[in-house]
Design a protein around this motif. Structure first.
Motif, PDB file in Angstrom:
ATOM      1  N   VAL A 263       0.837  -1.197   0.000  1.00 30.12           N
ATOM      2  CA  VAL A 263       0.000   0.000   0.000  1.00 30.12           C
ATOM      3  C   VAL A 263       0.870   1.244   0.000  1.00 30.12           C
ATOM      4  O   VAL A 263       0.659   2.189  -0.756  1.00 30.12           O
ATOM      5  N   GLU A 264       1.907   1.246   0.854  1.00 28.59           N
ATOM      6  CA  GLU A 264       2.751   2.429   0.964  1.00 28.59           C
ATOM      7  C   GLU A 264       3.624   2.610  -0.278  1.00 28.59           C
ATOM      8  O   GLU A 264       3.900   3.734  -0.688  1.00 28.59           O
TER       9      GLU A 264
ATOM     10  N   PRO B 188      14.487  -1.710   4.644  1.00 30.15           N
ATOM     11  CA  PRO B 188      15.847  -2.031   4.179  1.00 30.15           C
ATOM     12  C   PRO B 188      15.883  -3.001   3.004  1.00 30.15           C
ATOM     13  O   PRO B 188      16.704  -2.850   2.098  1.00 30.15           O
ATOM     14  N   LEU B 189      14.967  -3.979   2.977  1.00 27.87           N
ATOM     15  CA  LEU B 189      14.950  -4.946   1.867  1.00 27.87           C
ATOM     16  C   LEU B 189      14.620  -4.262   0.544  1.00 27.87           C
ATOM     17  O   LEU B 189      15.233  -4.564  -0.486  1.00 27.87           O
ATOM     18  N   VAL B 190      13.659  -3.340   0.563  1.00 23.87           N
ATOM     19  CA  VAL B 190      13.309  -2.597  -0.654  1.00 23.87           C
ATOM     20  C   VAL B 190      14.491  -1.764  -1.128  1.00 23.87           C
ATOM     21  O   VAL B 190      14.817  -1.720  -2.320  1.00 23.87           O
ATOM     22  N   ALA B 191      15.181  -1.102  -0.187  1.00 26.18           N
ATOM     23  CA  ALA B 191      16.337  -0.271  -0.536  1.00 26.18           C
ATOM     24  C   ALA B 191      17.479  -1.125  -1.087  1.00 26.18           C
ATOM     25  O   ALA B 191      18.157  -0.731  -2.048  1.00 26.18           O
TER      26      ALA B 191
ATOM     27  N   ALA C 289       8.120   6.258   7.177  1.00 30.43           N
ATOM     28  CA  ALA C 289       9.498   5.790   7.023  1.00 30.43           C
ATOM     29  C   ALA C 289       9.632   4.946   5.758  1.00 30.43           C
ATOM     30  O   ALA C 289      10.639   5.032   5.046  1.00 30.43           O
ATOM     31  N   THR C 290       8.616   4.130   5.463  1.00 35.29           N
ATOM     32  CA  THR C 290       8.700   3.245   4.297  1.00 35.29           C
ATOM     33  C   THR C 290       8.640   4.035   2.996  1.00 35.29           C
ATOM     34  O   THR C 290       9.397   3.771   2.056  1.00 35.29           O
ATOM     35  N   VAL C 291       7.748   5.036   2.923  1.00 35.88           N
ATOM     36  CA  VAL C 291       7.682   5.879   1.718  1.00 35.88           C
ATOM     37  C   VAL C 291       9.000   6.631   1.535  1.00 35.88           C
ATOM     38  O   VAL C 291       9.510   6.752   0.408  1.00 35.88           O
TER      39      VAL C 291
ATOM     40  N   ILE D 125      19.998   5.711   3.861  1.00 34.24           N
ATOM     41  CA  ILE D 125      18.573   5.923   3.562  1.00 34.24           C
ATOM     42  C   ILE D 125      17.716   5.503   4.754  1.00 34.24           C
ATOM     43  O   ILE D 125      16.801   6.221   5.175  1.00 34.24           O
ATOM     44  N   GLY D 126      18.017   4.317   5.317  1.00 28.19           N
ATOM     45  CA  GLY D 126      17.262   3.817   6.469  1.00 28.19           C
ATOM     46  C   GLY D 126      17.356   4.743   7.663  1.00 28.19           C
ATOM     47  O   GLY D 126      16.353   5.002   8.343  1.00 28.19           O
ATOM     48  N   ALA D 127      18.550   5.286   7.915  1.00 24.68           N
ATOM     49  CA  ALA D 127      18.740   6.217   9.035  1.00 24.68           C
ATOM     50  C   ALA D 127      17.928   7.490   8.811  1.00 24.68           C
ATOM     51  O   ALA D 127      17.244   7.974   9.722  1.00 24.68           O
TER      52      ALA D 127
END
Length: 462
Positions: A6-7, A183-186, A380-382, A410-412
């Motif tokens: 969804v996000e 993190p997995l998407v990144a 955070a996910t978007v 990116i995660g930070a």
């Protein structure tokens, strides 16, 4: 559809609902947030109503058609409640089962007996980090909250001294350590090595969680000295139980969703074939809804039966467990609605367009873009998905280590300063019984510390 998908769709919205320029959109965001804060703090309006009015105000300031604003808000509310609401409900039922059976008392008594007042914050951060490894942040919260509140109440600890380390453990895992979806998407977008990213993520997560958890909680407890809210502590049945479930059985029940979701994540990494029967099986049993539902069903036999509960009492227990969370569901849902209104207005796209002209080092650029999108959209996910898509071309000439560090930057950045446009902000506020100012002083500052410390460590390692 999962909350992640969804996000991701929200992040990739094709056409914004308004044609406002960057300046008007930026002003609209600030005014929309100001309306929400003012209504809650000055006029003492319920957060659900304030978020609803703030979303409509944002759309009006941005020049968007009101019907499209309403559609965006209700879609965001619906997807948030669909993704998080059932999990909160199942968590509330599990919490009530833990309380009424005496299982939560067993856990709390064991923790209080083993840990000293000095070591308790460290114990909480360790428990939260282990539980938070495979779980969405919201699932981790609903599993940990009963224990956090009861430890604070029974041990006479400051709620912030116990709660902040637990929240820090969950949040750091959510932003920095695979197999979390962000993190997995990144990793996928940047083409980073999973093993190297995992190793560096853990290396950065340890000092980050120490600083943002046990160390910061000393100051948070001084700034905001509040007791654990009685309304959120699952109340024991009035009669004293003659017997209660053992520590091992209770712990196994709490950890069951963790194990199922971690197993799913590991199978996804090792098998990596959507058509494989094993992977499809674990995709089902490791789904957050199924994992928590399994814990509730298992809890009937491991918690309620040993405590002498008959099946006639189960319905009443579930009803009492769900009663306190109605307001929380509406507030968290409205927070998701406000976030979706921001995204559909084109705020994320605005940030990406502005950032294309920034001439700074790749890792710092990735962190700043993620920070900007996080502040603007609350997700955070978007922030992770959008920032990873933008900086992915920069990873082409990077070494394996630097590509992994790009993911972690990116995660930070995606964890920076959670505020009123983040559904997680309202979740923490309501569960801990805080007002908006207290939530900013504790939760928002903690998230910022995590973001800045982890970002600095990424730059240091590079």
């Amino acid at each position: 559809m999962t909350r992640l998908s969804v996000e991701m769709l929200a992040a990739d919205t094709v056409e914004p609902i308004t044609s406002a320029g960057h300046a008007q959109l930026g002003i609209a965001v600030l005014l929309g947030i100001a309306v929400i804060v003012l209504l809650i703090t000055k006029f003492k309006l319920h957060a659900f109503l304030s978020l609803t009015i703030g979303s409509l105000a944002l759309g009006a300031f941005a020049g968007a058609p009101l019907d499209k604003v309403i559609t965006s808000f209700t879609a965001g509310l619906g997807s948030t409640v669909a993704g998080v609401g059932v999990l909160i409900a199942l968590g509330a039922i599990l919490g009530k089962m833990l309380a009424d059976s005496g299982g939560a008392d067993q856990i709390v008594d064991t923790l209080l007996a083993k840990a000293t007042p000095r070591s308790m914050p460290w114990t909480m951060v360790l428990i939260a980090s282990v539980i938070g490894l495979p779980l969405f942040f919201e699932v981790g919260i609903v599993l940990l909250i009963p224990v956090v509140l009861m430890v604070a109440k029974r041990g006479n600890y400051s709620l912030m001294r116990i709660g902040i380390p637990a929240l820090a453990g969950l949040s750091v895992m959510h932003g920095l350590v695979p197999p979390h979806p962000g993190p997995l998407v990144a990793i996928d977008a940047v083409g980073a090595n999973l093993g190297v990213t995992l190793a560096l993520g853990v290396l950065i997560a340890i000092p980050t969680v120490i600083i943002a958890g046990p160390l910061f909680s000393k100051y948070a407890a001084r700034w905001v000295d509040v007791p654990a809210p009685d309304r959120m502590i699952p109340q024991r049945a009035s009669e004293e139980l003659e017997k209660r479930p053992g520590f091992g059985a209770t712990l196994a029940t709490i950890l069951l969703p963790v194990v199922l979701m971690l197993a799913k994540a590991l199978v996804d990494i090792v098998v990596d074939d959507p058509d494989n029967v094993v992977q499809r099986t674990f995709d089902v049993i490791g789904n957050p809804l199924i994992a928590l539902l399994a814990a509730v069903i298992v809890g009937i036999f491991t918690l309620l039966r040993p405590a002498g509960f008959g099946k006639d009492r189960l319905s009443g227990l579930v009803e009492k467990g769900l009663a306190p969370i109605a307001g929380i569901l509406l507030i968290v849902g409205a927070g998701g609605g406000f976030k979706q209104t921001l995204i559909d207005s084109g705020v994320g796209r605005m940030i990406l367009e502005i950032s294309e002209d920034w001439s700074i080092p790749a890792l710092l650029l990735a962190w700043l873009i993620a920070v900007a999108i996080r502040l603007a959209t609350g997700s955070a996910t978007v922030a992770t998905v959008s920032a990873a898509g933008l900086v992915a071309p920069l990873a082409a000439d990077m070494s394996t280590t630097h590509a992994a560090l790009l993911v972690l930057a990116i995660g930070a950045g995606s964890l920076f300063f959670s505020h009123v446009n983040d559904a997680g902000f309202w979740l923490v506020k309501e569960y801990f019984g805080l007002n908006v100012g207290q939530t900013i002083k504790t939760w928002s500052v903690m998230e910022t510390i995590i973001s800045v410390v982890a970002g600095a460590l990424v730059l240091l390692l590079s």
